[in-house]
Design an enzyme around this catalytic site. Structure first.
Site, PDB file in Angstrom:
ATOM      1  N   HIS A  91       0.843  -1.210   0.000  1.00 32.73           N
ATOM      2  CA  HIS A  91       0.000   0.000   0.000  1.00 32.73           C
ATOM      3  C   HIS A  91       0.867   1.245   0.000  1.00 32.73           C
ATOM      4  O   HIS A  91       1.795   1.366   0.784  1.00 32.73           O
ATOM      5  CB  HIS A  91      -0.936  -0.002   1.217  1.00 32.73           C
TER       6      HIS A  91
ATOM      7  N   TYR B 219      -9.145   6.109   7.068  1.00 36.07           N
ATOM      8  CA  TYR B 219      -9.285   6.511   8.472  1.00 36.07           C
ATOM      9  C   TYR B 219     -10.251   7.692   8.480  1.00 36.07           C
ATOM     10  O   TYR B 219      -9.935   8.745   7.934  1.00 36.07           O
ATOM     11  CB  TYR B 219      -7.939   6.947   9.051  1.00 36.07           C
TER      12      TYR B 219
ATOM     13  N   PRO C 264      -4.614   0.626  18.594  1.00 35.97           N
ATOM     14  CA  PRO C 264      -4.323   0.156  17.232  1.00 35.97           C
ATOM     15  C   PRO C 264      -4.366   1.223  16.142  1.00 35.97           C
ATOM     16  O   PRO C 264      -3.984   0.952  15.008  1.00 35.97           O
ATOM     17  CB  PRO C 264      -5.409  -0.910  16.981  1.00 35.97           C
TER      18      PRO C 264
ATOM     19  N   LYS D  18       0.817   0.071  15.076  1.00 37.14           N
ATOM     20  CA  LYS D  18       2.216  -0.036  15.507  1.00 37.14           C
ATOM     21  C   LYS D  18       2.561  -1.278  16.335  1.00 37.14           C
ATOM     22  O   LYS D  18       3.731  -1.642  16.450  1.00 37.14           O
ATOM     23  CB  LYS D  18       2.579   1.190  16.373  1.00 37.14           C
TER      24      LYS D  18
ATOM     25  N   TYR E 200       4.033   6.542  10.338  1.00 41.39           N
ATOM     26  CA  TYR E 200       3.154   5.423   9.978  1.00 41.39           C
ATOM     27  C   TYR E 200       3.946   4.319   9.273  1.00 41.39           C
ATOM     28  O   TYR E 200       3.751   3.135   9.540  1.00 41.39           O
ATOM     29  CB  TYR E 200       2.023   5.927   9.080  1.00 41.39           C
TER      30      TYR E 200
HETATM   31  P1  RFL Z   1       1.144 -11.656  21.523  1.00 41.73           P
HETATM   32  O1  RFL Z   1       0.747 -11.715  20.080  1.00 41.73           O
HETATM   33  O2  RFL Z   1       0.101 -11.330  22.520  1.00 41.73           O
HETATM   34  O3  RFL Z   1       1.803 -13.069  21.854  1.00 41.73           O
HETATM   35  C1  RFL Z   1       2.064 -13.491  23.181  1.00 41.73           C
HETATM   36  C2  RFL Z   1       2.013 -15.000  23.222  1.00 41.73           C
HETATM   37  O4  RFL Z   1       2.336 -15.459  24.525  1.00 41.73           O
HETATM   38  C3  RFL Z   1       1.397 -16.461  24.911  1.00 41.73           C
HETATM   39  N1  RFL Z   1       1.371 -16.508  26.384  1.00 41.73           N
HETATM   40  C4  RFL Z   1       2.008 -17.443  27.111  1.00 41.73           C
HETATM   41  N2  RFL Z   1       2.756 -18.490  26.752  1.00 41.73           N
HETATM   42  C5  RFL Z   1       3.264 -19.271  27.740  1.00 41.73           C
HETATM   43  N3  RFL Z   1       3.041 -19.034  29.071  1.00 41.73           N
HETATM   44  C6  RFL Z   1       2.295 -17.980  29.464  1.00 41.73           C
HETATM   45  N4  RFL Z   1       2.096 -17.762  30.759  1.00 41.73           N
HETATM   46  C7  RFL Z   1       1.752 -17.134  28.484  1.00 41.73           C
HETATM   47  N5  RFL Z   1       0.972 -16.025  28.513  1.00 41.73           N
HETATM   48  C8  RFL Z   1       0.755 -15.658  27.237  1.00 41.73           C
HETATM   49  C9  RFL Z   1       0.105 -16.025  24.256  1.00 41.73           C
HETATM   50  O5  RFL Z   1      -0.818 -17.100  24.120  1.00 41.73           O
HETATM   51  C10 RFL Z   1       0.624 -15.526  22.909  1.00 41.73           C
HETATM   52  O6  RFL Z   1       0.707 -16.574  21.959  1.00 41.73           O
HETATM   53  O7  RFL Z   1       2.334 -10.628  21.746  1.00 41.73           O
HETATM   54  P2  RFL Z   1       3.584 -10.217  20.798  1.00 41.73           P
HETATM   55  O8  RFL Z   1       4.236 -11.436  20.236  1.00 41.73           O
HETATM   56  O9  RFL Z   1       4.360  -9.250  21.576  1.00 41.73           O
HETATM   57  O10 RFL Z   1       2.897  -9.481  19.542  1.00 41.73           O
HETATM   58  C11 RFL Z   1       2.253  -8.243  19.703  1.00 41.73           C
HETATM   59  C12 RFL Z   1       1.091  -8.117  18.710  1.00 41.73           C
HETATM   60  O11 RFL Z   1       0.274  -9.263  18.808  1.00 41.73           O
HETATM   61  C13 RFL Z   1       0.251  -6.851  18.947  1.00 41.73           C
HETATM   62  O12 RFL Z   1       1.066  -5.763  19.295  1.00 41.73           O
HETATM   63  C14 RFL Z   1      -0.573  -6.448  17.701  1.00 41.73           C
HETATM   64  O13 RFL Z   1      -1.535  -7.421  17.386  1.00 41.73           O
HETATM   65  C15 RFL Z   1      -1.260  -5.096  17.917  1.00 41.73           C
HETATM   66  N6  RFL Z   1      -2.126  -4.699  16.783  1.00 41.73           N
HETATM   67  C16 RFL Z   1      -1.595  -4.159  15.622  1.00 41.73           C
HETATM   68  N7  RFL Z   1      -0.270  -4.014  15.493  1.00 41.73           N
HETATM   69  C17 RFL Z   1       0.250  -3.551  14.316  1.00 41.73           C
HETATM   70  O14 RFL Z   1       1.478  -3.435  14.220  1.00 41.73           O
HETATM   71  N8  RFL Z   1      -0.534  -3.218  13.220  1.00 41.73           N
HETATM   72  C18 RFL Z   1      -1.882  -3.319  13.284  1.00 41.73           C
HETATM   73  O15 RFL Z   1      -2.548  -3.063  12.284  1.00 41.73           O
HETATM   74  C19 RFL Z   1      -2.465  -3.774  14.514  1.00 41.73           C
HETATM   75  N9  RFL Z   1      -3.777  -3.928  14.624  1.00 41.73           N
HETATM   76  C20 RFL Z   1      -3.484  -4.899  16.856  1.00 41.73           C
HETATM   77  C21 RFL Z   1      -4.296  -4.497  15.742  1.00 41.73           C
HETATM   78  C22 RFL Z   1      -4.073  -5.506  17.967  1.00 41.73           C
HETATM   79  C23 RFL Z   1      -5.420  -5.695  17.999  1.00 41.73           C
HETATM   80  N10 RFL Z   1      -5.940  -6.320  19.162  1.00 41.73           N
HETATM   81  C24 RFL Z   1      -6.802  -7.421  19.135  1.00 41.73           C
HETATM   82  C25 RFL Z   1      -5.368  -6.020  20.461  1.00 41.73           C
HETATM   83  C26 RFL Z   1      -5.650  -4.686  15.759  1.00 41.73           C
HETATM   84  C27 RFL Z   1      -6.212  -5.267  16.892  1.00 41.73           C
HETATM   85  C28 RFL Z   1      -7.688  -5.426  16.820  1.00 41.73           C
HETATM   86  C1  PHB Z   2      -6.198  -3.895  10.501  1.00 37.99           C
HETATM   87  O1  PHB Z   2      -6.263  -4.136   9.270  1.00 37.99           O
HETATM   88  O2  PHB Z   2      -6.526  -4.747  11.346  1.00 37.99           O
HETATM   89  C2  PHB Z   2      -5.737  -2.566  10.973  1.00 37.99           C
HETATM   90  C3  PHB Z   2      -5.276  -1.655  10.040  1.00 37.99           C
HETATM   91  C4  PHB Z   2      -4.836  -0.410  10.477  1.00 37.99           C
HETATM   92  C5  PHB Z   2      -4.885  -0.094  11.827  1.00 37.99           C
HETATM   93  C6  PHB Z   2      -5.328  -1.026  12.745  1.00 37.99           C
HETATM   94  C7  PHB Z   2      -5.761  -2.273  12.323  1.00 37.99           C
HETATM   95  O3  PHB Z   2      -4.478   1.138  12.228  1.00 37.99           O
END
Ligand code: RFL
Ligand code: PHB
Length: 389
Positions: free
Chosen positions: A72, A201, A292, A296, A382
């Site tokens: 993108h 957005y 989110p 990041k 971004y």
């Molecule tokens: P995770 O992915 O939470 O992984 C942690 C892992 O540890 C396990 N765990 C354990 N394992 C063993 N023993 C224990 N006691 C444990 N406790 C937990 C868990 O089951 C899991 O498998 O953390 P990590 O690896 O640091 O990754 C971080 C990302 O997942 C997170 O920052 C992103 O998803 C945030 N986020 C976004 N980030 C972006 O860069 N771009 C995006 O577009 C974006 N969109 C989002 C998002 C997060 C969202 N939610 C649901 C919070 C959109 C959403 C909706």
């Molecule tokens: C997504 O596609 O899940 C998404 C995209 C951009 C954002 C957050 C989430 O800022």
């Protein structure tokens, strides 16, 4: 059992760290308390910064990403009556990629299980111990219910926001910063071809809306809602109505389709420092959470483990402590930049019910849409700033 780096958590941070270490000849074991199916199905992030794509590609994980991911070149920023496009290559020479976190995790798990370091799912009672000395260990119970001890040189706490690692660091001191926002996101995944080339957005008096996607046939959309609201109050029709009002612009419509997933997500900023206690190092959501809006979280997790892999390699191969000693401060500089950017995007786009706030938000949006300097500041953040260290 013995390994050089015991890694708690098989999210993107833990899996990528294990992979980066393996490529440098350092062995590790990854312990995950959920099942493989659960970890691979967890729908989260969608946007990868350029450096994240480069890091995954250099680690041999770029094939499917480059085949199925969507590059993108910008975003649309909208407020009523105006949809303005920010062209990232023109503003800062970089792009971003749409490739779901689920796909990144599937690629990492597949690489790990195809001859990579051990990855144990469905473990329980995970406890890091003796992290202040040179010989820490992780106690856990394996999937068969047998108690195990993993002796390590170093432990990586990549177990996310609700994991067991951060409390071990914070009980020895340090600081936490937290902001809980008075709004949440209702997110849906729909079998509908995206009606937009770039993410939209949108600021709207009824609240923020975001039009994102996962593939040419799957859309991902979000609506600002009250954090106390229940998903049961949101029928698919009510969601589509809200989205089409908030994203409305003359001569254009949202394309609808069957909703395959919907949930409400709270939004918070959270930073825990330092990101280290002795031989236990935190990375990713275990140490920090961003709302989110700036896309990041996943990218920060990748930036942390990129730094950490280099620092641990220096420690374990050369016995030099300079990079592990600098890790927390170096990582936190980027964490705070992304925390600021995510807070800023969030504050600019989410309505608060206050008319003064609304005028400030619209003024800021008009500024970003009319000043190249203001647009460049958004674009540079971004698409991702260079990794330090
Ligand atoms: P995770 O992915 O939470 O992984 C942690 C892992 O540890 C396990 N765990 C354990 N394992 C063993 N023993 C224990 N006691 C444990 N406790 C937990 C868990 O089951 C899991 O498998 O953390 P990590 O690896 O640091 O990754 C971080 C990302 O997942 C997170 O920052 C992103 O998803 C945030 N986020 C976004 N980030 C972006 O860069 N771009 C995006 O577009 C974006 N969109 C989002 C998002 C997060 C969202 N939610 C649901 C919070 C959109 C959403 C909706
Ligand atoms: C997504 O596609 O899940 C998404 C995209 C951009 C954002 C957050 C989430 O800022």
């Amino acid at each position: 059992m013995r390994t050089q780096v015991g890694i708690i958590g098989a999210g993107p941070a833990g899996l990528l760290l294990s992979r980066l270490l393996a490529l440098r000849g350092i062995d590790s074991v990854v312990l995950e308390n959920r099942s493989r199916e659960y970890v691979e199905a967890r729908i989260r992030a969608g946007i990868l910064e350029q450096h994240t794509v480069d890091t995954l590609t250099d680690a041999g994980l770029g094939d499917r990403l480059r085949r199925e991911g969507l590059e993108h070149r910008g975003i649309h920023l909208q407020h009523p009556g105006t949809r303005h496009t920010l062209d990232f290559p023109e503003l800062c020479g970089r792009t971003v990629w749409v490739y779901g976190q689920t796909e990144v995790v599937k690629d990492l798990v597949a690489a790990q299980l195809a001859g990579g370091p051990p990855l144990l799912f469905e473990v329980s009672d995970v406890r890091p111990e003796d992290v202040d000395g040179d010989a820490p260990r992780i106690r856990f119970t394996d999937a068969d219910g047998t108690p195990q001890v993993l002796e390590c040189d170093v432990i990586a706490g990549t177990d996310g926001f609700h994991g067991v690692s951060r409390p071990v660091v914070t009980e020895a001191g340090g600081r936490l910063w937290e902001r809980t926002y008075p709004y949440a996101w209702l997110g849906i995944l729909a079998d509908a071809a995206p009606a937009t080339d770039e993410l939209i957005y949108a600021w709207h008096p009824e609240g923020f809306a975001l039009y994102s996607m996962r593939s040419p046939s799957v859309s991902r959309l979000y609506l600002q809602v009250d954090p106390a609201d229940s998903i049961d109050n949101w029928s698919d029709d009510r969601i589509w109505d809200g989205l089409s009002r908030r994203l409305d612009i003359d001569g254009w419509t949202v394309s609808t389709g069957p909703v395959t997933e919907k949930s409400i997500l709270p939004m918070r900023s959270f930073v825990s420092a330092p990101m280290r206690r002795g031989r236990l190092f935190l990375a990713g959501d275990a140490a920090h959470i961003v709302p989110p809006t700036g896309a990041k979280g996943l990218n920060l997790a990748v930036a942390d483990v990129t730094l950490l892999a280099t620092a641990l390699t220096r420690l374990l191969r050369e016995g030099r402590t300079d990079l592990v000693d600098a890790y927390s401060d170096t990582a936190l500089r980027r964490v705070w930049r992304c925390t600021h950017f995510s807070w800023w995007m969030t504050s600019m786009l989410h309505t608060t019910g206050d008319d003064f706030d609304a005028e400030l938000q619209l003024s800021q949006l008009r500024r970003v849409c009319s000043s190249e300097a203001a647009a460049r500041e958004l674009a540079e953040n971004y698409t991702g700033l260079p990794i330090e260290g």
